[in-house]
Design an enzyme around this catalytic site. Structure first.
Site, PDB file in Angstrom:
ATOM      1  N   SER A 283       0.847  -1.188   0.000  1.00  0.00           N
ATOM      2  CA  SER A 283       0.000   0.000   0.000  1.00  0.00           C
ATOM      3  C   SER A 283       0.889   1.247   0.000  1.00  0.00           C
ATOM      4  CB  SER A 283      -0.953  -0.067   1.194  1.00  0.00           C
ATOM      5  OG  SER A 283      -2.076   0.758   0.967  1.00  0.00           O
ATOM      6  N   HIS A 417      -6.925  -6.358   1.453  1.00  0.00           N
ATOM      7  CA  HIS A 417      -5.837  -5.446   1.116  1.00  0.00           C
ATOM      8  C   HIS A 417      -4.583  -5.850   1.900  1.00  0.00           C
ATOM      9  CE1 HIS A 417      -4.031  -1.853  -0.369  1.00  0.00           C
ATOM     10  NE2 HIS A 417      -4.069  -1.173   0.764  1.00  0.00           N
TER      11      HIS A 417
HETATM   12  C1  LIG Z   1      -8.407  -5.788  -2.275  1.00  0.00           C
HETATM   13  O1  LIG Z   1      -8.587  -4.862  -1.263  1.00  0.00           O
HETATM   14  C2  LIG Z   1      -9.947  -4.588  -1.019  1.00  0.00           C
HETATM   15  C3  LIG Z   1      -9.992  -3.481  -0.048  1.00  0.00           C
HETATM   16  O2  LIG Z   1      -9.402  -3.842   1.145  1.00  0.00           O
HETATM   17  C4  LIG Z   1     -10.671  -5.775  -0.486  1.00  0.00           C
HETATM   18  O3  LIG Z   1     -12.034  -5.475  -0.246  1.00  0.00           O
HETATM   19  C5  LIG Z   1     -10.560  -6.787  -1.525  1.00  0.00           C
HETATM   20  O4  LIG Z   1     -11.163  -7.942  -1.073  1.00  0.00           O
HETATM   21  C6  LIG Z   1      -9.095  -6.994  -1.815  1.00  0.00           C
HETATM   22  N1  LIG Z   1      -8.961  -7.887  -2.792  1.00  0.00           N
HETATM   23  C7  LIG Z   1      -8.951  -7.434  -3.704  1.00  0.00           C
HETATM   24  C8  LIG Z   1      -8.834  -8.281  -4.764  1.00  0.00           C
HETATM   25  O5  LIG Z   1      -9.075  -6.348  -3.746  1.00  0.00           O
END
Ligand SMILES: *[C@@H]1O[C@H](CO)[C@@H](O)[C@H](O)[C@H]1NC(C)=O
Ligand SMILES: *[C@@H]1O[C@H](CO)[C@@H](O)[C@H](O)[C@H]1NC(C)=O
Ligand SMILES: *[C@@H]1O[C@H](CO)[C@@H](O)[C@H](O)[C@H]1NC(C)=O
Ligand SMILES: *[C@@H]1O[C@H](CO)[C@@H](O)[C@H](O)[C@H]1NC(C)=O
Ligand SMILES: *[C@@H]1O[C@H](CO)[C@@H](O)[C@H](O)[C@H]1NC(C)=O
Length: 469
Positions: A283, A417
């Site tokens: 991130s 994330h």
């Molecule tokens: C990516 O991050 C988001 C936000 O945290 C999350 O909701 C999601 O499940 C994660 N996976 C992907 C593929 O984003």
């Protein structure tokens, strides 16, 4: 601002009282402070909004006011020159320039480039045809990105020393009468033999630790704080260089990574192989990881994870996603959130097409070294198309250098994330084997997304990819 209405000329006779410190701002639109730098520094035009006191000796008047003025730092201690000198003198697999590269003259930012800028076109207009010319183009990109987005990465300070105590390496840095000390902890692997390859993890390791690899935990916030938009100038980097230094947090952390590698190179009992260093973070810290890999050629493997806007995404593509109604982070939003970038970036955020670069060139600065970009398709904020398209464009630089598979991209959704999906394990292992263990047979030819992303490659990349000789 007691002196703001006093003409600058009046300071000439009493410069000491009102002079701006090394690295401080000394000019720019709406800047009303002193334009006189301390002895040993020269007020150097950066862009119309920002001039900075950089090491050197004034040859004429101080603040430069035209973007056509040549940026000619007068001594080799100039940060930009010294940065590139350091990079080209380091041992690395990079092709070396055949002659020395002439630093970019001025700061060309006025023309609008609506699509992703051509990686292979020099600021002079000529196209890159050889690997040696690419090295000079790379230095040009480094200069442009420091000047207009990240801030200046200072060269290696006069003193960097390391000392081991248990598994902690303490790094003491001194420059111009100021000193800082910071520590990293090293977790050694239970297999393999010293000196070990190592991965420097920003904050904490958020990818699985590969067998035989040491993990160096880097408390990057200690070097430059990133609490919010009010954190500018806090952290040990600014203790050393002053709170007005142009560096945003990303380049200040990259400077920290370079000092870690300096210390690993010179501390005898550290048991880490300085030629086999990886850098990772997720991130916001993923943005940091890709910048660190771009700005130090000693980093063998760069692994930004879910870095999104400000990392593996391109400003232009994120703006395009935003204007089509998607909730994607853009440059104009990101500068209100935190202090990752230099103040010198502010003038560009509402018109990113004025930037003479975009982040595909940040990826290109890592070439030909290993780069594995891990992204998350389903987190809207990161800009899934922007990351994919930007890295597609960045990979053309690897392609031109004949090492396309030294860069990988893997975008997988439906996980939290910064959690690492097991489906990406094989890819991670391949990059680690190839770049930290010299296993040339590891298959790193990876460029994939699980999204059906609408990236108009011909439209966004209206330039051809040369084969560099
Ligand atoms: C990516 O991050 C988001 C936000 O945290 C999350 O909701 C999601 O499940 C994660 N996976 C992907 C593929 O984003
Ligand atoms: C500097 O002076 C100009 C002209 O007086 C003014 O418009 C501007 O707001 C001032 N800027 C700052 C940062 O004080
Ligand atoms: C490093 O700096 C710290 C804090 O100033 C000091 O206590 C320590 O002795 C220094 N270490 C070395 C090896 O100079
Ligand atoms: C930082 O810059 C501001 C504005 O020019 C100035 O007022 C302040 O004194 C500077 N601080 C340092 C430490 O140089
Ligand atoms: C990509 O992001 C957009 C929003 O920007 C979203 O609508 C789309 O579903 C995402 N694609 C995938 C495969 O998650």
């Amino acid at each position: 601002m007691a002196f703001r209405l006093v003409p600058a000329l009046l300071f000439a006779g009493s410069a000491i009282a009102q002079s701006v410190g090394m690295w401080g701002q000394c000019g720019g639109i709406n800047y009303n402070g002193s334009k006189i730098c301390v002895s040993g520094a020269v007020c150097t035009y950066v862009n119309d909004w920002y001039s900075q006191c950089l090491p050197g000796t004034a040859t004429s008047t101080t603040t430069r006011t035209s973007s056509s003025t040549t940026l000619t730092p007068s001594s080799s201690s100039s940060s930009i020159q010294a940065t590139t000198t350091t990079q080209s003198s380091q041992t690395s697999t990079s092709p070396q320039p055949s002659g020395s590269c002439t630093p970019l003259s001025g700061n060309p930012t006025s023309s609008t480039i609506p699509k992703l800028p051509d990686p292979f076109q020099r600021a002079s207009g000529s196209r890159v045809t050889t690997k040696a010319e690419w090295q000079c183009r790379r230095e040009e990109i480094s200069q442009l990105m420091q000047t207009n987005e990240l801030g200046t990465k200072p060269p290696k300070p006069s003193s960097v020393t390391g000392s081991m105590s248990g598994n902690t390496l303490t790094i003491n840095v001194s420059e111009a009468g100021k000193s800082i000390s910071f520590s990293i902890s090293i977790s050694y692997p239970s297999s393999g033999t010293a000196p070990y390859p190592a991965i420097i993890a920003y904050g904490a390791m958020s990818i699985p630790t590969p067998a035989g690899v040491a993990v160096i935990t880097f408390n990057n916030d200690d070097i430059a704080a990133q609490q919010n938009s009010g954190s500018r100038g806090s952290g040990k980097f600014y203790t050393l260089y002053g709170s007005n230094h142009s560096a945003g947090a990303l380049i200040a952390w990259a400077w920290g990574v370079s000092r870690i590698i300096d210390a690993i190179e010179t501390t005898t009992n550290v048991r880490i192989n300085p030629a086999k260093i990886g850098v990772t973070g997720c991130s916001r810290n993923g943005k940091g990881a890709i910048v660190a890999g771009a700005f130090d050629t000693r980093v063998a493997l760069t692994i930004p994870q879910e870095s999104g806007s400000g990392g593996s995404a391109c400003w232009r593509l994120s703006d395009a996603q935003k204007s089509s109604g998607q909730n994607v982070q853009t440059a104009s939003q990101i500068i209100t959130e935190n202090v990752w970038f230099s103040k010198s970036f502010d003038p560009f955020v509402t018109s990113v097409t004025r930037l003479p670069f975009d982040h595909h060139l940040l990826a290109g600065m890592v070439a030909p070294r290993g780069l594995l970009v891990i992204e998350n398709t389903s987190m809207e904020w990161l800009g899934n198309m922007s990351c994919f398209g930007c890295m597609k464009a960045g990979q053309t630089i690897y392609q031109a250098l004949g090492v396309q598979s030294n860069m990988g991209f893997s975008q997988v959704g439906n996980h939290n994330h910064c959690s690492f999906p097991s489906s990406q394990q094989t890819e991670l292992t391949a990059f680690v084997q190839r770049f930290l263990f010299d296993q040339s047979s590891a298959n790193t030819a990876i460029f994939k997304t699980d999204g059906n992303l609408n990236f108009d490659q011909a439209g966004w990349m209206p330039w051809s990819v040369p084969t560099l000789s």
